[in-house]
Design an enzyme around this catalytic site. Structure first.
Site, mmCIF file in Angstrom:
data_model
loop_
_atom_site.group_PDB
_atom_site.id
_atom_site.type_symbol
_atom_site.label_atom_id
_atom_site.label_comp_id
_atom_site.label_asym_id
_atom_site.label_seq_id
_atom_site.Cartn_x
_atom_site.Cartn_y
_atom_site.Cartn_z
ATOM 1 N N ASP A 123 0.814 -1.211 0.000
ATOM 2 C CA ASP A 123 0.000 0.000 0.000
ATOM 3 C C ASP A 123 0.845 1.257 0.000
ATOM 4 O O ASP A 123 2.044 1.236 0.297
ATOM 5 C CB ASP A 123 -0.955 0.017 1.195
ATOM 6 N N ASP B 292 8.556 4.484 -1.266
ATOM 7 C CA ASP B 292 7.855 3.851 -0.152
ATOM 8 C C ASP B 292 6.630 3.093 -0.647
ATOM 9 O O ASP B 292 5.508 3.579 -0.543
ATOM 10 C CB ASP B 292 7.450 4.918 0.869
ATOM 11 N N GLU C 163 0.072 -1.119 5.669
ATOM 12 C CA GLU C 163 1.182 -0.675 6.505
ATOM 13 C C GLU C 163 1.095 0.802 6.835
ATOM 14 O O GLU C 163 1.569 1.240 7.882
ATOM 15 C CB GLU C 163 2.506 -0.964 5.783
ATOM 16 N N GLU C 164 0.477 1.585 5.926
ATOM 17 C CA GLU C 164 0.489 3.044 6.061
ATOM 18 C C GLU C 164 -0.647 3.585 6.919
ATOM 19 O O GLU C 164 -0.933 4.779 6.895
ATOM 20 C CB GLU C 164 0.423 3.693 4.665
ATOM 21 N N GLU D 46 12.255 -1.441 3.002
ATOM 22 C CA GLU D 46 11.941 -0.023 3.142
ATOM 23 C C GLU D 46 13.115 0.797 2.580
ATOM 24 O O GLU D 46 14.259 0.328 2.563
ATOM 25 C CB GLU D 46 11.723 0.331 4.611
ATOM 26 N N HIS E 154 6.295 9.776 0.870
ATOM 27 C CA HIS E 154 5.047 10.524 1.084
ATOM 28 C C HIS E 154 5.110 11.954 0.527
ATOM 29 O O HIS E 154 4.171 12.731 0.739
ATOM 30 C CB HIS E 154 4.660 10.599 2.570
#
Length: 380
Positions: free
Chosen positions: A86, A121, A151-152, A180, A354
Site C-alpha cells: 500500500d 515507499d 502498513e500506512e 523499506e 510521502h
C-alpha cells in the site's frame, strides 16, 4: 455467446499482468501504475499473486490482500524478504510528480529518475522482491517473500500483523530484510514510539473576571517548556547510535473566546531507542513530567539492530557500507518481536517518502537488486 460488453468486463476483472522476467526498473513502473492507496490494495495483491503462482519453484499462500511465497529447498537457513503493497493517498497539489501514473525524468547527472507515488515507499523494494522471486530458483538459502497490505495506516489494520496471527508457521526464519527505503545502506533495527495525552485542569470563568477562574491552558506552559528545552539523547545499542526525540505534536483547549478554559490537553510523542521497551519508555516520561496527569494512548516497541546473526554479517559485507540505525519505526519490530532478527534495506531516500515529488533513481533499484542477488547466490 459472450457479447462485447461482457468480454470487456471480463478483461477489466483480470489482474494486471506483471512481467517478473523484465528489468526490475520497468517492473517498478508497472507496480506504481497500479494505484494501491491503503484500503484499496486488492488490484495490486491480485497482480502479485497471479505473477507468483506462475513460478513453479514457489508455494504461494494468500490471506486477504497479503501474499506469502516460499521456496522449499531444505537449506540450512531461511531468509525473509518483506515489503508492503500500500501507499499513502495521492498528492492533491496541482502539478505534483509523486502521483500515478509514473513518469520519467533525467536527473542533474543524466541519470534516469522515476517519479510516482510509492517509488520510494516502497514499490521499488517490492519490485526487487518480485524480480528475485522469479530469478532465484536455486538460492543458497531458502527464501520467504512476504507482500502485505495496510502498513500506512493504524497498526491494528496491519497485514503483517494479521499474517502473524493467522499464519505464524509461514513466517519462521533466521533473518529478515524489510525493503523499506534506506538509500542502499543497511539500517539495523528501529526506534520505538509511544504517545501520551497530558491533561491540565483549571476552573472556568468569564474572561472579564479571569481572577475568578484558573486557566488550564496557562497550566500547560510548564509541560511545553520542559519539552522545548529537552535535549534528545543518543543511545548506543549493539554498536549503532540511536537518536531519540520527544515532542509535543498536538495541543487543544478552550471552548469560547470569552471563557477561561478549565481543560487543556497536549499529545506528546517519544521516539525511544530499542534498549527500552514501552513500559521503560513510559517510566522515563513520567519521571520527566512528575505530578502531571498522563495517559498512554499508543505504543510500539522498537527492534534491536539484528546485525549479530551470521547471515546479517554476510549481507553487510556484500553491501559494503557501514550500517546505520533506523530512527523511525518500521515492521522490523514485528519480526524482532517474533524472534527473527531483522534489518531495513531498500532503494530510495526515505526523506522523499510521502512527498509530492516522491522519486527513485533507476540505478538505486538495480543496485539493491544486485546486492541481494549476489548475497543469495554466493557460495557459502
Amino acid at each position: 455467446m459472450t457479447n462485447d460488453k461482457e468480454a470487456t468486463d471480463d478483461v477489466a476483472a483480470l489482474p494486471a499482468a506483471l512481467d517478473l522476467g523484465h528489468d526490475v526498473v520497468a517492473l517498478t513502473e508497472q507496480l506504481i501504475n497500479i494505484e494501491s492507496v491503503s484500503d484499496f490494495e486488492t488490484p495490486i495483491a491480485d497482480a502479485v499473486e497471479a505473477a507468483l503462482t506462475r513460478l513453479p519453484h514457489l508455494s504461494v499462500h494468500r490471506d486477504g490482500d497479503s501474499i506469502i511465497a516460499r521456496t522449499g529447498l531444505g537449506r540450512s537457513e531461511r531468509i525473509i524478504l518483506a515489503g508492503h503493497l500500500d501507499t499513502v493517498p495521492l498528492p492533491t497539489t496541482p502539478g505534483s510528480r509523486g502521483t500515478v501514473p509514473a513518469t520519467w525524468e533525467k536527473g542533474e547527472d543524466g541519470e534516469d529518475v522515476l517519479y510516482g507515488r510509492g517509488t520510494t515507499d516502497m514499490k521499488g523494494g517490492v519490485a526487487v522482491q518480485l524480480a528475485l522471486a522469479a530469478a532465484l530458483t536455486e538460492p543458497n538459502r531458502d527464501v520467504t517473500y512476504v507482500f502485505y497490505d495496510h502498513e500506512e495506516v493504524e497498526g491494528h489494520k496491519s497485514g503483517l500483523g494479521r499474517l502473524y496471527r493467522n499464519n505464524p508457521e509461514l513466517l519462521g526464519g533466521d533473518f529478515a530484510i524489510l525493503l523499506e527505503p534506506t538509500d542502499g545502506t543497511v539500517e539495523g533495527g528501529c526506534n520505538g514510539t509511544i504517545r501520551f495525552r497530558v491533561t491540565t485542569r483549571g476552573k472556568a470563568a468569564h474572561s472579564a473576571r479571569a481572577w475568578m477562574g484558573e486557566n488550564a491552558i496557562h497550566g500547560m506552559a510548564d509541560v511545553l517548556t520542559r519539552l522545548a528545552v529537552y535535549r534528545p539523547v543518543t543511545v548506543n545499542v549493539d554498536g549503532l547510535a540511536f537518536r531519540e526525540s520527544l515532542n509535543a505534536v498536538k495541543v487543544s483547549g478552550g471552548i469560547a473566546g470569552n471563557v477561561i478554559p478549565d481543560h487543556c490537553e497536549a499529545e506528546i510523542n517519544y521516539r525511544f531507542a530499542p534498549d527500552k521497551d514501552p513500559d521503560g519508555a513510559e517510566e522515563y516520561i513520567r519521571a520527566l513530567l512528575p505530578g502531571y496527569e498522563l495517559e498512554r494512548t499508543d505504543a510500539a516497541a522498537g527492534a534491536r539492530p539484528g546485525l549479530n546473526h551470521p547471515a546479517a554479517a554476510a549481507f553487510v559485507e556484500t553491501v559494503g557500507q557501514v550500517p546505520k540505525p533506523k530512527y523511525g519505526w518500521t515492521d522490523v519490530a514485528r519480526f524482532s518481536a517474533a524472534g527473527v532478527p531483522a534489518v531495513n534495506f531498500g532503494p530510495g531516500d526515505a526523506l522523499l517518502a510521502h512527498s509530492d515529488d516522491e522519486h527513485v533513481s533507476a540505478n538505486a533499484i538495480r543496485a539493491c537488486y544486485g546486492s541481494l542477488y549476489e548475497w543469495l547466490t554466493a557460495q557459502q
